[in-house]
Structures are given as structure tokens and as C-alpha cells.
Design an enzyme around this catalytic site. Structure first.
Site, PDB file in Angstrom:
ATOM      1  N   ILE A 164      -9.626  -0.608   4.144  1.00  0.00           N
ATOM      2  CA  ILE A 164      -9.435   0.287   3.319  1.00  0.00           C
ATOM      3  C   ILE A 164      -7.883   0.209   2.520  1.00  0.00           C
ATOM      4  O   ILE A 164      -7.692   0.937   1.613  1.00  0.00           O
ATOM      5  CB  ILE A 164      -9.331   1.643   3.820  1.00  0.00           C
ATOM      6  N   GLY A 165      -7.214  -0.656   3.255  1.00  0.00           N
ATOM      7  CA  GLY A 165      -5.788  -0.935   2.686  1.00  0.00           C
ATOM      8  C   GLY A 165      -5.369  -2.261   3.053  1.00  0.00           C
ATOM      9  O   GLY A 165      -5.602  -2.894   3.956  1.00  0.00           O
ATOM     10  N   ASP A 169      10.877   3.480   1.325  1.00  0.00           N
ATOM     11  CA  ASP A 169       9.807   3.414   0.503  1.00  0.00           C
ATOM     12  C   ASP A 169       8.931   4.513   0.016  1.00  0.00           C
ATOM     13  O   ASP A 169       7.693   4.304  -0.091  1.00  0.00           O
ATOM     14  CB  ASP A 169       8.653   2.083   1.112  1.00  0.00           C
ATOM     15  N   GLY A 222      -1.684  -4.517   2.499  1.00  0.00           N
ATOM     16  CA  GLY A 222      -0.272  -5.136   2.215  1.00  0.00           C
ATOM     17  C   GLY A 222      -0.045  -6.378   2.319  1.00  0.00           C
ATOM     18  O   GLY A 222      -0.469  -7.230   2.800  1.00  0.00           O
ATOM     19  N   GLY A 223       1.453  -6.583   1.991  1.00  0.00           N
ATOM     20  CA  GLY A 223       2.063  -7.764   2.068  1.00  0.00           C
ATOM     21  C   GLY A 223       1.916  -8.321   3.690  1.00  0.00           C
ATOM     22  O   GLY A 223       1.826  -9.750   3.979  1.00  0.00           O
ATOM     23  N   CYS A 224       2.068  -7.459   4.766  1.00  0.00           N
ATOM     24  CA  CYS A 224       2.258  -7.618   6.078  1.00  0.00           C
ATOM     25  C   CYS A 224       1.411  -7.043   7.028  1.00  0.00           C
ATOM     26  O   CYS A 224       1.341  -7.285   8.298  1.00  0.00           O
ATOM     27  CB  CYS A 224       3.795  -7.374   6.550  1.00  0.00           C
ATOM     28  N   VAL A 233      -5.060  -2.263   6.715  1.00  0.00           N
ATOM     29  CA  VAL A 233      -5.573  -0.953   7.320  1.00  0.00           C
ATOM     30  C   VAL A 233      -7.218  -0.999   7.342  1.00  0.00           C
ATOM     31  O   VAL A 233      -7.670  -0.981   6.177  1.00  0.00           O
ATOM     32  CB  VAL A 233      -4.742   0.268   6.560  1.00  0.00           C
ATOM     33  N   LYS A 272      -4.270   0.201  11.709  1.00  0.00           N
ATOM     34  CA  LYS A 272      -3.231  -0.687  10.875  1.00  0.00           C
ATOM     35  C   LYS A 272      -3.102  -2.072  11.923  1.00  0.00           C
ATOM     36  O   LYS A 272      -2.606  -1.943  12.817  1.00  0.00           O
ATOM     37  CB  LYS A 272      -1.811   0.051  10.759  1.00  0.00           C
TER      38      LYS A 272
END
Length: 477
Positions: free
Chosen positions: A33-34, A146, A36-38, A41, A56
């Protein structure tokens, strides 16, 4: 995290190394569902309680730009109603899995994109919760770095959850940071000057940009190139819409002060008249899982599942972020939403788990058999008609996806097949709850059993004559 090499005074507390099978034995991984760069999720369900969680997936390795164990240490330290909660940590040789509360609602960015901008009353209610949570973080020596609308979750009642401390840092008073990270359009002037900076003042600037975006629907500083954006930020020039009240303009102007030494702290911002208007809730955080005030009904339910009460108290007292602590926290969350946890006195059958295990329990000698509390299962069945509606699926696709209690119903468990070892070897791969072939195969199996049972009944009671075989005459050669 984005900070100087020596910004952490001590290493993260040791996390026990567990097998990846331990993750899938406790959680059903559904989908990503998510991204990111690193990290990734994933949406998952806790097998014992049926509660939805976010997992995560952090990839370990020396090539990572930021030490991921810093995020683990930050999440273990925070405990605030407006910050996403960490439930459990599972570590393997390749990954660290953070089992997180699944926040209700949707991203603030999506909401503002839909409505254009927020009226001052709603903006005040949301923004004050964010400021209170970040004041708490700064008091704990934590900076976010952030703060943007993508990392603010808001539910239908306007309650806020701050997420994603992946770029956060642990700091000491007066400590300067030197790593530059986060979204450029929310970046403070110190970033563009490449100067060591105070992390708390960077958060203050980011919240100024965020507040401006909330009440206008636009960003104060825009630029096609890095140089163009940087020149506007360093000059501190932006348009102020005429519909904003003077008190609101004072808050924005103070937060967007170019000189960080003159920029107020968030504690000072809370004293501004605009934020003191109206009743927008208390700033006092709550200890959600206090070992000195354990719920006896939840403790009894967990005892029925097979947990040792001593292990539960030890886990909560020392905040071990293990299986007992996660199970207690999820049951407690369900109790709050349902108005109280009621336990049925009739004992459940031991050794029966409400959801399928990954393989035969003999394969996992370290995993104890659990049983779910009957009252909890009754609550799950009552929500059967509300689960996996078309609206829910659409919200998941739009990242409006976080709900603290999205239980699995017993009916759907027939369709959910736990991945085999060949599938779950890769923790970053999305796991699916079942296929069309699996469902069709299940239906055919039930039909075959129904026919066999019917035939046996007819033959036993001799109610009907047996069907005679039709004799077909042979053709003459």
C-alpha cells in the site's frame, strides 16, 4: 536517518533476531500500500485478533543512505495519540519489519487536492494537533525533517496521525545536523545555504509551509530549478491571500522566518492567538499500554489464546515490542472502538486458531498455538457485511487505506490461502489473499461432498429405488 555521523549518542537497543516465518505465522500479508525510496509498506491482518495493521519493510545493508535502526529507536520512544504507534518489531538477517498501527482516514494532501483548501476553523483543529505532537517529539529529542501533507493522516473526525519518521533524527539540546533531506519545496533556508542546522527549527519552517498549503491549496515557494526555488526561499517572499485572518497570517509569517535564530519554537507558536481559539482538544499525551493498569478482560482473553500473563506484563513494562505487546495493543484498540471489551465466560477450544497457520505447526516448533476470544470473533462476524466493500477497495487504491480495526471475517477465511514457503521467501513481494482457481476449487469440493452425502442418505433409508443403468443394444457387425 539524515544526520551527522555522530548525532546518535548510543546505538539502538538490541532486537531479537526472528525467522521470517515468524512474521507470516502471526500476520497475513495482503498487498503493498506504500512505496518509498528505502522501504515498502504492506497491508496485513493480525491472525489472532483480525485487526488490520501496516507492515513497514526496511531493507538492511551497508548501502542504505540512512541507518534504519535509528527509525526503530525513534518509533520505540514515541507514545502520543497524534503519532502513529509502533506495535511490534521483527528482525531478520535481511530485513526489519515494523508492525504499525493502521491510521484511519487519508493523507492530508489528498484531502486538500479534493476540496481546494481548508477553512480556518478546520485548519486550526488539524494544525494544532500536529504542533502538539511535534512539541512532544522535540521534548523527547526527536526531529522529523519531512513534515509534508503526504505524511499527515486525517480521519473523518479531523483526528491527526503523523507518519513516516524515516528521515527523523535523535538530537541533544544545541546539537547541529548537517545532512540535508526531505522535500525541497518544504525545505528550510538552511538547506539551500548548506549550513549546519537546528533540527527543531527546520521542523518549524516545514510546518509553516504546511499551514500555508492547508489554508490556500498552494505552496508559498515554487521554482523550476534548484537555484530558482532556493532564491525565493532565501528571500522569504510569498503572496498572502486576502481572505486569511490577521492572526493566521501572524502564525505563517513567524514560522516562515528566514533567520533560524529568530524563528520561534513550536512551544512559542502554541501561544499565538490564532491557535488558542476554540476547543481543539488537549495537548496531553496518553500512555496507551500501562503495565500498572492492565485490562483484566483483555488479559483473560489473551490467557485463553495461550499467552502467559507474566510474559504480557513483562512485555508492556519493558516495552519489548514483541507478540504479546502487539496482541494486547490491538485488543485494547478494538475495545476502545467497540465501547469496551466483553469476554464470554464459555471457554474456547484450545489449540484452534481463528485463521490458518502458514504450514503444519510442527514446522514451526517455536510458535505456540493460539485461540481467539469468542467475544472478539463475535464482533468480527457482526462486521462481515462491512468488510471489503467496493468503497473500501477504492480507498485502498487511492491510499485512503488506514483503519485500526478492519477484521477478517470467518467466511472469508475459506478463500484466504497462506503463501507457501516458495512464495514468502521474498518479503518485498505482495502476497494475495487467494485466486479465482482456489475459490472455484473450493466450491467444486463442497458440491462433490454434498452429492456423496445425499447418495448415502438415499441408500441408507431406501426411500427411492436405485437408478438403473441403461442398457444400450450392441450393433450387429
Amino acid at each position: 536517518m539524515c544526520g551527522t555521523k555522530g548525532e546518535l549518542t548510543s546505538g539502538p537497543s538490541p532486537v531479537p533476531t526472528l525467522s521470517y516465518e515468524n512474521l507470516v505465522a502471526q500476520y497475513t500479508i495482503l498487498r503493498t500500500i506504500g512505496q518509498g525510496g528505502c522501504a515498502q509498506v504492506k497491508l496485513a491482518h493480525h491472525r489472532l485478533t483480525g485487526a488490520a495493521v501496516a507492515v513497514k519493510v526496511l531493507l538492511k545493508g551497508t548501502h542504505q543512505a540512512f541507518p534504519i535502526k535509528s527509525e526503530v529507536k525513534i518509533m520505540k520512544r514515541v507514545n502520543h495519540p497524534n503519532i502513529i504507534s509502533l506495535l511490534q518489531v521483527i528482525e531478520t538477517e535481511q530485513n526489519i519489519f515494523l508492525i504499525l498501527e493502521l491510521a484511519d482516514g487519508r493523507e492530508l494532501w489528498d484531502w486538500i487536492q479534493q476540496v481546494g483548501y481548508l477553512q480556518e476553523g478546520m485548519a486550526r483543529k488539524i494544525f494544532k494537533q500536529i504542533v502538539q505532537a511535534m512539541c512532544y517529539c522535540h521534548a523527547q529529542g526527536i526531529v522529523h525533517r519531512d513534515l509534508k501533507p503526504d505524511n499527515i493522516m486525517v480521519d473523518a473526525r479531523g483526528k491527526v496521525k503523523i507518519i513516516d519518521f524515516g528521515l527523523g533524527a535523535l538530537v541533544r539540546p544545541g546539537m547541529k545536523l548537517s545532512r540535508f533531506c526531505g522535500a525541497l519545496r518544504f525545505g528550510a533556508p538552511e538547506f539551500f545555504l548548506r549550513q549546519p542546522y537546528d533540527g527543531t527549527k527546520v521542523d518549524s519552517w516545514g510546518l509553516g509551509v504546511l499551514l500555508y498549503f492547508m489554508v490556500t491549496g498552494t505552496l508559498p515557494f515554487e521554482g523550476i530549478t534548484f537555484e530558482e526555488l532556493g532564491s525565493k526561499v532565501l528571500l522569504g517572499q510569498y503572496d498572502v491571500p486576502s481572505h486569511l485572518s490577521q492572526d493566521l497570517q501572524d502564525v505563517i509569517r513567524s514560522l516562515l522566518t528566514v533567520n533560524p535564530k529568530k524563528r520561534p519554537t513550536l512551544k512559542d507558536i502554541l501561544r499565538y492567538p490564532w491557535l488558542r481559539k476554540g476547543d481543539v482538544g488537549s495537548s496531553i499525551h496518553c500512555d496507551k499500554m500501562s503495565p500498572s493498569h492492565l485490562d483484566p478482560a483483555i488479559m483473560a482473553a489473551m490467557a485463553d489464546m495461550g499467552f502467559d500473563p507474566r510474559d504480557i506484563r513483562e512485555s508492556l513494562l519493558h516495552r519489548l515490542f514483541n507478540e504479546p505487546m502487539a496482541t494486547y495493543g490491538l485488543l485494547q484498540c478494538q475495545a476502545r472502538q467497540q465501547g469496551g471489551f466483553t469476554r464470554q465466560t464459555k471457554a474456547v477450544r484450545p489449540g484452534i486458531t481463528p485463521f490458518p497457520t502458514p504450514t503444519d505447526p510442527a514446522t514451526f516448533p517455536g510458535c505456540r498455538k493460539r485461540t481467539a476470544d469468542a467475544a472478539a470473533l463475535r464482533a468480527l462476524l457482526s462486521l462481515c457485511s462491512k468488510t471489503e466493500s467496493a468503497k473500501d477497495r477504492q480507498q485502498v487504491g487511492q491510499r485512503i487505506r488506514r483503519s485500526v480495526t478492519m477484521p477478517i471475517t470467518a467466511l472469508r477465511c475459506l478463500q484466504k490461502r497462506v503463501p507457501t514457503h516458495a512464495v514468502v521467501r521474498d518479503p518485498t513481494e505482495t502476497q494475495h489473499s487467494g485466486t479465482t482457481d482456489t475459490v472455484k476449487g473450493t466450491c467444486r469440493g463442497w458440491k462433490r461432498w454434498a452429492r456423496r452425502i445425499g447418495t448415502c442418505i438415499l441408500r441408507t433409508f431406501c426411500c427411492l429405488p436405485c437408478k438403473k443403468k441403461r442398457v444400450v443394444p450392441q450393433k450387429e457387425e
